[in-house]
Design an enzyme around this catalytic site. Structure first.
Site, PDB file in Angstrom:
ATOM      1  N   LYS A 115      32.112  40.464  40.495  1.00  0.00           N
ATOM      2  CA  LYS A 115      31.945  40.572  42.183  1.00  0.00           C
ATOM      3  C   LYS A 115      30.812  41.556  41.818  1.00  0.00           C
ATOM      4  O   LYS A 115      30.160  41.802  40.841  1.00  0.00           O
ATOM      5  CB  LYS A 115      32.692  41.655  42.343  1.00  0.00           C
ATOM      6  CG  LYS A 115      34.206  40.623  43.443  1.00  0.00           C
ATOM      7  CD  LYS A 115      33.955  40.102  43.315  1.00  0.00           C
ATOM      8  CE  LYS A 115      34.994  38.792  44.449  1.00  0.00           C
ATOM      9  NZ  LYS A 115      35.972  37.693  43.730  1.00  0.00           N
TER      10      LYS A 115
HETATM   11  C1  LIG Z   1      37.442  37.813  44.853  1.00  0.00           C
HETATM   12  C2  LIG Z   1      37.478  37.435  45.966  1.00  0.00           C
HETATM   13  C3  LIG Z   1      39.181  38.236  45.926  1.00  0.00           C
HETATM   14  C4  LIG Z   1      39.770  38.664  45.665  1.00  0.00           C
HETATM   15  O1  LIG Z   1      39.543  39.414  44.647  1.00  0.00           O
HETATM   16  P1  LIG Z   1      40.678  39.989  43.248  1.00  0.00           P
HETATM   17  O2  LIG Z   1      39.697  41.137  43.250  1.00  0.00           O
HETATM   18  O3  LIG Z   1      39.988  38.460  42.288  1.00  0.00           O
HETATM   19  O4  LIG Z   1      41.688  39.605  43.617  1.00  0.00           O
HETATM   20  C5  LIG Z   1      39.403  38.180  47.758  1.00  0.00           C
HETATM   21  N1  LIG Z   1      38.770  36.959  48.983  1.00  0.00           N
HETATM   22  C6  LIG Z   1      37.575  36.627  48.317  1.00  0.00           C
HETATM   23  C7  LIG Z   1      36.472  36.278  49.425  1.00  0.00           C
HETATM   24  C8  LIG Z   1      36.742  36.845  46.568  1.00  0.00           C
HETATM   25  O5  LIG Z   1      35.589  36.313  46.577  1.00  0.00           O
END
Ligand SMILES: *Cc1c(COP(=O)(O)O)cnc(C)c1O
Length: 401
Positions: A186
Site C-alpha cells: 500500500k
Molecule cells: C489491501 C486492501 C484491503 C485489505 O487490506 P489488508 O491490509 O491487506 O488486509 C481492503 N480493501 C482494499 C481496497 C485493499 O486494496
C-alpha cells in the site's frame, strides 16, 4: 504506490525504540516501555492528518473493515452494499460478521454507481461501502445523500486511496467510518496493519474494545479489566505501529512524487483520440497511485495491455481478468466454498452470483487499463515510460481505425 520503495533510516529508528525496550505489545507494561507508545502515537498522527477525532489501529485493512462494521452494530443478516470491482477483503469482512455482501455495478469512476446503489437498497440494507479503488474515489456526495435518505451508514474503504480527498476532506473522513490498510504494497506500509477513522465516539470505543477481546481498557491492570461485550483479537503490534509512524510522516512526500509521475504519464496519453480517462467525481483529488484509462473496446484493451508490457511498461494491469479484484473470477464466493458451515443468514440472504448480470461493470472494467505509479522512478525513467505509452497507444488506435 508502495511505501516499501522508500524505506530506511526513519523506519529503522522507530523500530529500534521498540526493540530497545522489548515491549512489543501496544497495551500495558508501562514501566518497561521507556515512554514509547507507538500505536497510540500513530493513532494520534493519523487522526491529525485525516482531520478526524478518532483512529483505531488494527492488524490489517481487512480487519479494519470487519471491526468498523462490528463497531456500528452490523451483524447476522444485515445487508452491506459493495462494488463488483474491489479486493476480496470487502466481502470477506462482511461475511465474517454473518452479514450479507450485496454486489453492485461500478461506473466510469471504477467505483460504486450511485444509481445502482439506490436500486439495490432493501429493508435489510444497513451500510453502503464504496471502495476507492486505484487511487481515486466514489461519488461520495451522491452516496451520502442516498445514505441520509435511507438512514444507512457510509463506510469508505480508502485502503488504496490514502492521502486523496473529496470536497476538501481526506478520503476516509467523509463517511461515518473510513478504513485504511498498511499492508506491504500500500501507499504507506507497516508490514501488516490497518486503521479505522471516525468522528463518532461510540464507534471508537466499540472498535477499541472489539479489536482486543472486548477489553474496556480502563485502569492499569489488564487482568482486572472488564469486558462489556464479546470481542476478538485484531490488535496491531508495537513493531508494526513503529514502522507506520515513520511512514505516515512521509505520506505527503509520497503523494507529491506520485502526482509528479502521474502528471507526466497522463500528459502523454490523455489527448490521443480513442483514449478515455477514468472519471474523477467533482470535488475529488486523487492520491495518484494509479493512472487508469479506458480503451474503445475489450479486444483493444487486452492488446494494449500486452503491447505495453512487451514494450517494457511494467506494472500495467488489466483488472478484468484479475483473480483478486473482480467478480468474474470470484468462484469461491459464487460457489460459497467455505471450510465450515456459513450462518444461515448468509446462505439464505446471499444472491446467486452465478446468475446475476453485471454487464455495466463488464463494460467499464473490460476496457480499463491501470498503470501503477511508482515512487522510485527517476525523472528520466518516467519520461521514457511516457514516450513508450504514447507510442504504443497511438499505434494501436491508429491500426484500429
Ligand atoms: C489491501 C486492501 C484491503 C485489505 O487490506 P489488508 O491490509 O491487506 O488486509 C481492503 N480493501 C482494499 C481496497 C485493499 O486494496
Amino acid at each position: 504506490m508502495p511505501g516499501f520503495e522508500l524505506f530506511g533510516d526513519q523506519e529503522r529508528k522507530q523500530v529500534n525504540d521498540v526493540l530497545e525496550s522489548g515491549v512489543l505489545m501496544r497495551y500495558g507494561f508501562d514501566g518497561m516501555r521507556n515512554g514509547h507508545w507507538k500505536a497510540v502515537e500513530l493513532e494520534d498522527a493519523i487522526s491529525k492528518r485525516m482531520e478526524v477525532k478518532h483512529t483505531q489501529l488494527v492488524s490489517s485493512g481487512t480487519s479494519a473493515l470487519t471491526v468498523a462494521l462490528a463497531s456500528a452494530g452490523i451483524g447476522a443478516g444485515d445487508e452491506v452494499i459493495m462494488p463488483t470491482f474491489t479486493f476480496v477483503a470487502s466481502f470477506e469482512s462482511i461475511i465474517a460478521l454473518g452479514a450479507v455482501p450485496v454486489l453492485v455495478d461500478i461506473d466510469n469512476t471504477l467505483t460504486l454507481d450511485p444509481k445502482k446503489v439506490k436500486e439495490a437498497i432493501t429493508d435489510k440494507t444497513k451500510v453502503v461501502m464504496p471502495v476507492h479503488m486505484c487511487g481515486s474515489m466514489a461519488d461520495l456526495k451522491a452516496l451520502s445523500l442516498i445514505c441520509k435518505e435511507h438512514n444507512l451508514l457510509l463506510l469508505e474503504d480508502a485502503c488504496q486511496a490514502i492521502g486523496g480527498s473529496f470536497d476538501g476532506k481526506p478520503l476516509g473522513s467523509y463517511g461515518d467510518l473510513g478504513c485504511f490498510s498498511f499492508d506491504y504494497v500500500k501507499t504507506i506500509t507497516c508490514g501488516e496493519g490497518g486503521a479505522i477513522i471516525t468522528n463518532n465516539e461510540d464507534y471508537k470505543i466499540n472498535s477499541d474494545h472489539y479489536s482486543d477481546h472486548g477489553h474496556d481498557h480502563i485502569g492499569k491492570d489488564r487482568g482486572a479489566e472488564t469486558h462489556p461485550f464479546l470481542g476478538y483479537n485484531y490488535r496491531i503490534s508495537e513493531l508494526n505501529a513503529a514502522v507506520g509512524l515513520a511512514q505516515i510522516a512521509r505520506l505527503d512526500e509520497f503523494i507529491d512524487i506520485q502526482k509528479k509521475n502521474y502528471a507526466i504519464l497522463r500528459n502523454a496519453i490523455e489527448n490521443i483520440p480513442g483514449v478515455e480517462m477514468r472519471s474523477v467525481p467533482d470535488g475529488g483529488v486523487e492520491n495518484y497511485s494509479f493512472l487508469s484509462f479506458f480503451m474503445p473496446d475489450e479486444v483493444t484493451a487486452r492488446t494494449t495491455q500486452k503491447e505495453l508490457v512487451n514494450n517494457g511498461v511494467d506494472g500495467c494491469f488489466y483488472w478484468f481478468d484479475n483473480n483478486w479484484h473482480y467478480i468474474k473470477k470470484w468462484d469461491h464466493l459464487k460457489d460459497l466454498k467455505t471450510l465450515g458451515k456459513l450462518p444461515q443468514e448468509v446462505v439464505i440472504g446471499l444472491p446467486d452470483y452465478h446468475m446475476q448480470d453485471f454487464k455495466q461493470s463488464d463494460h467499464w472494467l473490460g476496457r480499463n487499463i491501470s498503470i501503477l505509479i511508482k515512487l522510485s522512478w527517476t525523472e528520466e525513467e518516467v519520461k521514457q515510460r511516457a514516450e513508450k505509452m504514447n507510442e504504443v497507444l497511438e499505434n494501436i488506435l491508429e491500426t484500429a481505425k
